[in-house]
Structure formats: structure tokens, C-alpha cells
Design a protein around this motif. Structure first.
Motif, PDB file in Angstrom:
ATOM      1  N   LEU A   1      -0.388  -2.208  11.045  1.00 46.34           N
ATOM      2  CA  LEU A   1       0.184  -0.860  11.128  1.00 46.34           C
ATOM      3  C   LEU A   1      -0.411  -0.101  12.308  1.00 46.34           C
ATOM      4  N   SER A   2      -1.457  -0.661  12.917  1.00 44.59           N
ATOM      5  CA  SER A   2      -1.997  -0.100  14.156  1.00 44.59           C
ATOM      6  C   SER A   2      -0.966  -0.135  15.276  1.00 44.59           C
ATOM      7  N   LYS A   3      -0.078  -1.121  15.260  1.00 47.53           N
ATOM      8  CA  LYS A   3       0.847  -1.316  16.384  1.00 47.53           C
ATOM      9  C   LYS A   3       1.799  -0.140  16.578  1.00 47.53           C
TER      10      LYS A   3
ATOM     11  N   HIS B   1       6.865  -1.235   9.572  1.00 54.36           N
ATOM     12  CA  HIS B   1       5.862  -2.190  10.036  1.00 54.36           C
ATOM     13  C   HIS B   1       4.898  -2.438   8.896  1.00 54.36           C
ATOM     14  N   GLY B   2       4.345  -3.620   8.870  1.00 54.89           N
ATOM     15  CA  GLY B   2       3.343  -3.974   7.879  1.00 54.89           C
ATOM     16  C   GLY B   2       2.110  -4.520   8.548  1.00 54.89           C
ATOM     17  N   GLY B   3       1.093  -4.765   7.752  1.00 51.06           N
ATOM     18  CA  GLY B   3      -0.142  -5.329   8.275  1.00 51.06           C
ATOM     19  C   GLY B   3      -0.806  -6.211   7.239  1.00 51.06           C
ATOM     20  N   GLN B   4      -1.324  -7.338   7.674  1.00 49.33           N
ATOM     21  CA  GLN B   4      -2.092  -8.212   6.813  1.00 49.33           C
ATOM     22  C   GLN B   4      -3.303  -8.720   7.572  1.00 49.33           C
TER      23      GLN B   4
ATOM     24  N   HIS C   1      -7.723 -10.057   6.897  1.00 53.41           N
ATOM     25  CA  HIS C   1      -8.602 -10.754   5.970  1.00 53.41           C
ATOM     26  C   HIS C   1      -9.066  -9.777   4.897  1.00 53.41           C
ATOM     27  N   GLY C   2      -8.363  -9.774   3.756  1.00 54.75           N
ATOM     28  CA  GLY C   2      -8.759  -8.919   2.644  1.00 54.75           C
ATOM     29  C   GLY C   2      -8.017  -7.603   2.544  1.00 54.75           C
ATOM     30  N   TRP C   3      -7.026  -7.356   3.419  1.00 59.27           N
ATOM     31  CA  TRP C   3      -6.342  -6.056   3.447  1.00 59.27           C
ATOM     32  C   TRP C   3      -4.855  -6.242   3.703  1.00 59.27           C
ATOM     33  N   MET C   4      -4.049  -5.319   3.163  1.00 61.53           N
ATOM     34  CA  MET C   4      -2.614  -5.310   3.449  1.00 61.53           C
ATOM     35  C   MET C   4      -2.112  -3.870   3.523  1.00 61.53           C
ATOM     36  N   SER C   5      -1.056  -3.665   4.311  1.00 58.73           N
ATOM     37  CA  SER C   5      -0.495  -2.328   4.477  1.00 58.73           C
ATOM     38  C   SER C   5       0.990  -2.450   4.776  1.00 58.73           C
ATOM     39  N   HIS C   6       1.724  -1.365   4.511  1.00 51.47           N
ATOM     40  CA  HIS C   6       3.154  -1.354   4.828  1.00 51.47           C
ATOM     41  C   HIS C   6       3.642   0.090   4.907  1.00 51.47           C
ATOM     42  N   MET C   7       4.566   0.326   5.862  1.00 49.92           N
ATOM     43  CA  MET C   7       5.236   1.621   6.010  1.00 49.92           C
ATOM     44  C   MET C   7       6.713   1.359   6.251  1.00 49.92           C
TER      45      MET C   7
END
Length: 484
Positions: free
Chosen positions: A108-110, A335-338, A340-346
């Protein structure tokens, strides 16, 4: 409205002879906790009945997939209306998750980086269509790479390889500086502008371009130009140094804190409120003065079509954003993010101001995210968004497991009963037995496989069923024929 929820987890209960009685008790406990946490008379603007439905979905999926913590923010009419907080920041110590917890939001940084780059472009400090070599002073791509532009890096069409996403370092440890990391990590998979190729390395190269063009540290510049003006007060591209939730990997093990050599591709730390404010800024008519409406439209407009596995969830990629057309014709960006140990989504629908943000301190949360997005899509009156298709794998696995077990029983029965078996059948069974029996052994030795992410709870059962089938085929191939 913040709704802290710590659902009763079935796995936490002690074994007991009265299994059914305990199970009914557990279900009742989940109901009591959720009903207490989510009032039934909330207005639609406060997120209900969707908030109530999501709370049930999250509680169920957390228990099913062994996910320790999740935070969700809903946006309606361009602004956040409900926040749900579920589970634990650190199950080992009993520390509860809170609304102001700072997460690694990974990729999600992108899209946030894309806002920073577009801000520099609109203020004439970065030319999105010039060769990156015009700015770079500390490292440059090889001459045979062809001219790469910041716009191509932002749209994932520069032809740069994915990069080493496992390059992680303790926050206080020595790590390669960005030019040295890029020198070792940069590869080409296509010519500039040829096709979509998702790349962490490409965004890290953009970070170096931004620093060399402006002469400023990336994190400092991003904070001043984008994060602070958007109200993302807790967000930072530097290590925050504050107590964070504990991340958990695909096997449910706690993950020690880490940072990457680059920050633009996956180095942002933020709260759910920070990402909700960022999502709100991307809505049509949003009250923000970082970018012009035309610039936001350029970020959200598809630049390149998306194929492969990404094509199951998206139609195109804009500048730092995936794009898809909903079943009613509206456009969504996400966008999402995965990590090592973390996940995110918007996920947002800029035209109507609807959006959702999901953060978790577990890498096992992909099916949970998909189930939440399916519920959210239903509340919008559209077919499930592309990311909800992750649940297809779960359905396929639930069908495949009993089929494999049944096939194993049939093959063993044939091997036992048959007086003879044709040589072709024996050879075919022998050739199939090895891969079916051995791939789970290979998989068990890997830190990450895509299969682990989409089937965190089912892949061991699928692997066991596959091993059983491989064993039965080996018996069919090798067992001597019965004699009369």
C-alpha cells in the motif's frame, strides 16, 4: 465510531468430552460479544448493517484461518464512517489491538508514493516522461536497459523484475544503502513500455530518482509533501520506533520487526485512520490541496492492462493503483500489500465515495480479506470485486480434497482386487505417484508459496490428500497381481 472486538476463538477452548455442548457455548459467546460490540440500531451512515455483517465475517474467518488481529475502516460519501477493531496485537502477551495501532502496510506504500511523485510533477520538480538517468547520480540502470521514465515505473510497465522481497533487516542493523541494493537487485523482464510487470525494484528505483532529483531524503520529502497535508499524522516511511502489533507469518509464528533497503515500494507504516484519510483524498471532489483533480484522475486511469494472476483481480494498472470495472459499470481503484507477517488492502469507488481499508498483523489473512470484500461488494449492489476471487481457491480445495481421498480408496481397491493390470496403467500410475506424493514435501520446506497465502488453513489437508493419492498410485503400480 470505533468498535473494539475480541472474538472468542474456538481454538482457545480446552478439550472436553462434551464437544457439542462446548461448541454451542462458543457460538453463543461469539454472538454475545458481537452483539455487544455492534449495536443493531446504527444508522446506515454509521456502517450498519454492513458493520454488523463484517463483524460476523471477521470473527468467523479469524478463527478459521488463525488470524490474530484485523482493523477495518469503512468510507461512505467520501469519508470514514465506521472503524472495527478485532483481536490481538500480540496474542503471546494478551495485548489487545487498538484503533491507533501502527501497521506495516507493505505495498500500500506504492499508491502513496505515487501521490508524492505526482506532487513533484505538478510542482515542476520531477519530469514523469524524462529518462530517469537525467536525475540519477548515485547509481544508474545498465545501458542495455533502454530509456526508463518515472511514469513507466509508476505504471509497472518499465520491464523491471519483481526484486528480492525477502531482503529484510532488523531496524537497528546495518543494511545496504539503496544504490547498492538496486545494483544487486535490478533485472529486466521486458522492454520499457512493453507490458505490465509488477516490480518492487521499480518503485525503489523511483525512490532513488526522487532523492537524486530533489536532493532530499525520501521519507522527509514524503512527509512534508503528501503525508502531513493529507492528515496522515501517524504515517511514516521511516521506522516509527513505537510499539507496534506483532506480525505473524503463514505458519502463525510471530515475526520480528524489520525494514527493507528501499521504502517507496513497501516501507510505509501507518494506522487505519491514516490509510482511510488517504482513501478519502482519492474520492471525486475530495477536499485536499495536494494534487489537482486532473492529477488524481491520472493516477486512477488505467495505463497498462494486467494479465496473469493479477488479471484475476484487476483490469489494469494506473499510476500506483490497480483499476477494475465493477459489474454496474463504475470504476474502482485499489491496492493491497503482503509482507512477512503483514497484510493490507484499500478499495475505493471514487465516483460515489465508497471505500474500505483492511489491515492485519497476519500473513494468513488473504481469505479473510476476500470474504470482507465480498460482503462490501454486496453492500454496493455489485458482483464481488476481483480480489474476492481468492475464495475460489478455497472452494476448489474443498472439492479436491474429498475427490482425492475417494480416488485413493478406489485405486487401492482396484490394486487389491485386480488379477492383473495393463503395463500402460502401471507405468502411468507410477509416473503420477511421485509428483503427487512429493510436492507437499517440497512445499513444507518453503517459507512462502502462493498456495500458502490463498489456502492458509486448507493447504495442509490438500497436501495430505495429494500424498495419499500418490501412495495409492504407487501401490497400484508396484503391487504384484493376484493369482488364481
Amino acid at each position: 465510531m470505533s468498535v473494539p472486538v475480541r472474538p472468542y476463538r474456538f481454538a482457545d477452548a480446552p478439550p472436553d468430552a462434551h464437544a457439542w455442548g462446548l461448541r454451542l457455548h462458543r457460538i453463543a459467546m461469539v454472538a454475545i460479544l458481537l452483539l455487544a460490540a455492534v449495536p443493531l440500531d446504527l444508522s446506515a451512515q454509521d456502517g450498519s448493517p454492513l458493520a454488523e455483517r463484517l463483524s460476523w465475517t471477521v470473527a468467523d474467518r479469524m478463527d478459521r484461518d488463525d488470524v490474530p488481529g484485523v482493523v477495518i475502516a469503512l468510507l461512505v460519501d467520501g469519508g470514514p464512517v465506521w472503524t472495527g477493531v478485532f483481536g490481538m496485537a500480540d496474542p503471546a502477551t494478551g495485548r489487545a489491538l487498538t484503533e491507533d495501532a501502527v501497521f506495516r502496510v507493505e505495498s500500500l506504500s506504492k499508491p502513496v508514493t505515487a501521490w508524492g511523485a505526482m506532487r513533484l510533477a505538478e510542482t515542476a520538480r520531477l519530469d514523469l516522461d524524462a529518462s530517469v538517468k537525467q536525475c540519477l547520480t548515485r547509481w544508474q540502470p545498465p545501458d542495455d536497459a533502454g530509456p526508463i521514465t518515472p511514469r513507466q515505473l509508476l505504471s509497472q510497465s518499465a520491464g523491471v523484475g519483481l526484486g528480492d522481497f525477502a531482503a529484510r533487516y532488523p531496524p537497528d542493523a546495518q543494511r545496504p544503502d539503496l544504490p547498492d541494493h538496486l545494483a544487486a537487485d535490478f533485472t529486466r523482464v521486458a522492454g520499457p513500455g512493453e507490458r505490465f510487470a509488477y516490480s518492487d525494484t521499480g518503485f525503489n528505483l523511483l525512490e532513488l530518482v526522487i532523492e537524486d532529483c530533489t536532493g532530499e531524503d525520501f521519507a522527509v520529502l514524503m512527509s512534508r509533501e503528501a503525508l502531513a497535508p493529507l492528515g496522515m499524522t501517524r504515517a511514516s516511511f521511516d521506522w516509527p520506533g513505537a510499539e507496534m502489533p506483532v506480525g505473524h507469518d503463514l505458519r502463525g509464528r510471530p515475526v520480528a520487526p524489520y525494514v527493507y533497503p528501499g521504502r517507496a515500494s513497501g516501507g510505509l507504516h501507518a494506522t487505519v485512520a491514516d490509510i482511510a484519510r488517504f482513501a478519502a483524498a482519492g474520492m471525486d471532489g475530495a477536499d485536499q490541496d495536494v494534487l489537482s483533480p486532473e492529477a488524481v484522475g491520472a493516477l486512477h486511469g488505467p495505463v497498462v492492462s494486467v494479465g496473469g494472476l493479477f488479471g484475476l483481480a484487476a483490469d489494469g494498472y494506473g499510476l500506483g493503483h490497480f483499476t477494475e470495472t465493477l459489474s454496474d459499470g463504475r470504476t474502482a481503484v485499489w491496492h493491497g500489500g503482503q509482507g512477512h507477517g503483514w497484510m493490507s488492502h484499500m478499495h475505493i469507488v471514487p465516483e460515489t465515495g465508497d471505500g474500505i481499508v483492511i489491515l492485519s498483523n497476519s500473513q494468513r489473512a488473504w481469505p479473510l480479506f476476500a470474504a470482507v470484500l465480498r460482503d462490501w461488494s454486496d453492500s454496493l449492489g455489485v458482483a464481488p470485486v476481483g480480489m474476492a476471487r481468492v475464495l475460489w481457491a478455497e472452494t476448489a480445495a474443498r472439492i479436491a480434497i474429498p475427490l482425492l481421498v475417494t480416488a485413493s480408496a478406489i485405486v487401492l481397491w482396484i490394486a487389491y482386487c485386480a488379477w492383473s493390470r495393463p503395463p500402460v496403467a502401471r507405468i502411468g500410475a507410477g509416473l503420477l505417484s511421485a509428483p503427487l506424493a512429493l510436492w507437499p514435501v517440497f512445499a513444507a520446506t518453503q517459507d512462502y508459496l502462493f498456495l500458502f497465502s490463498i489456502l492458509p488453513g486448507l493447504w495442509p489437508w490438500l497436501a495430505a490428500a495429494s500424498c495419499l493419492t500418490g501412495f495409492s498410485l504407487a501401490v497400484f503400480a508396484l503391487a504384484p497381481a493376484r493369482r488364481g
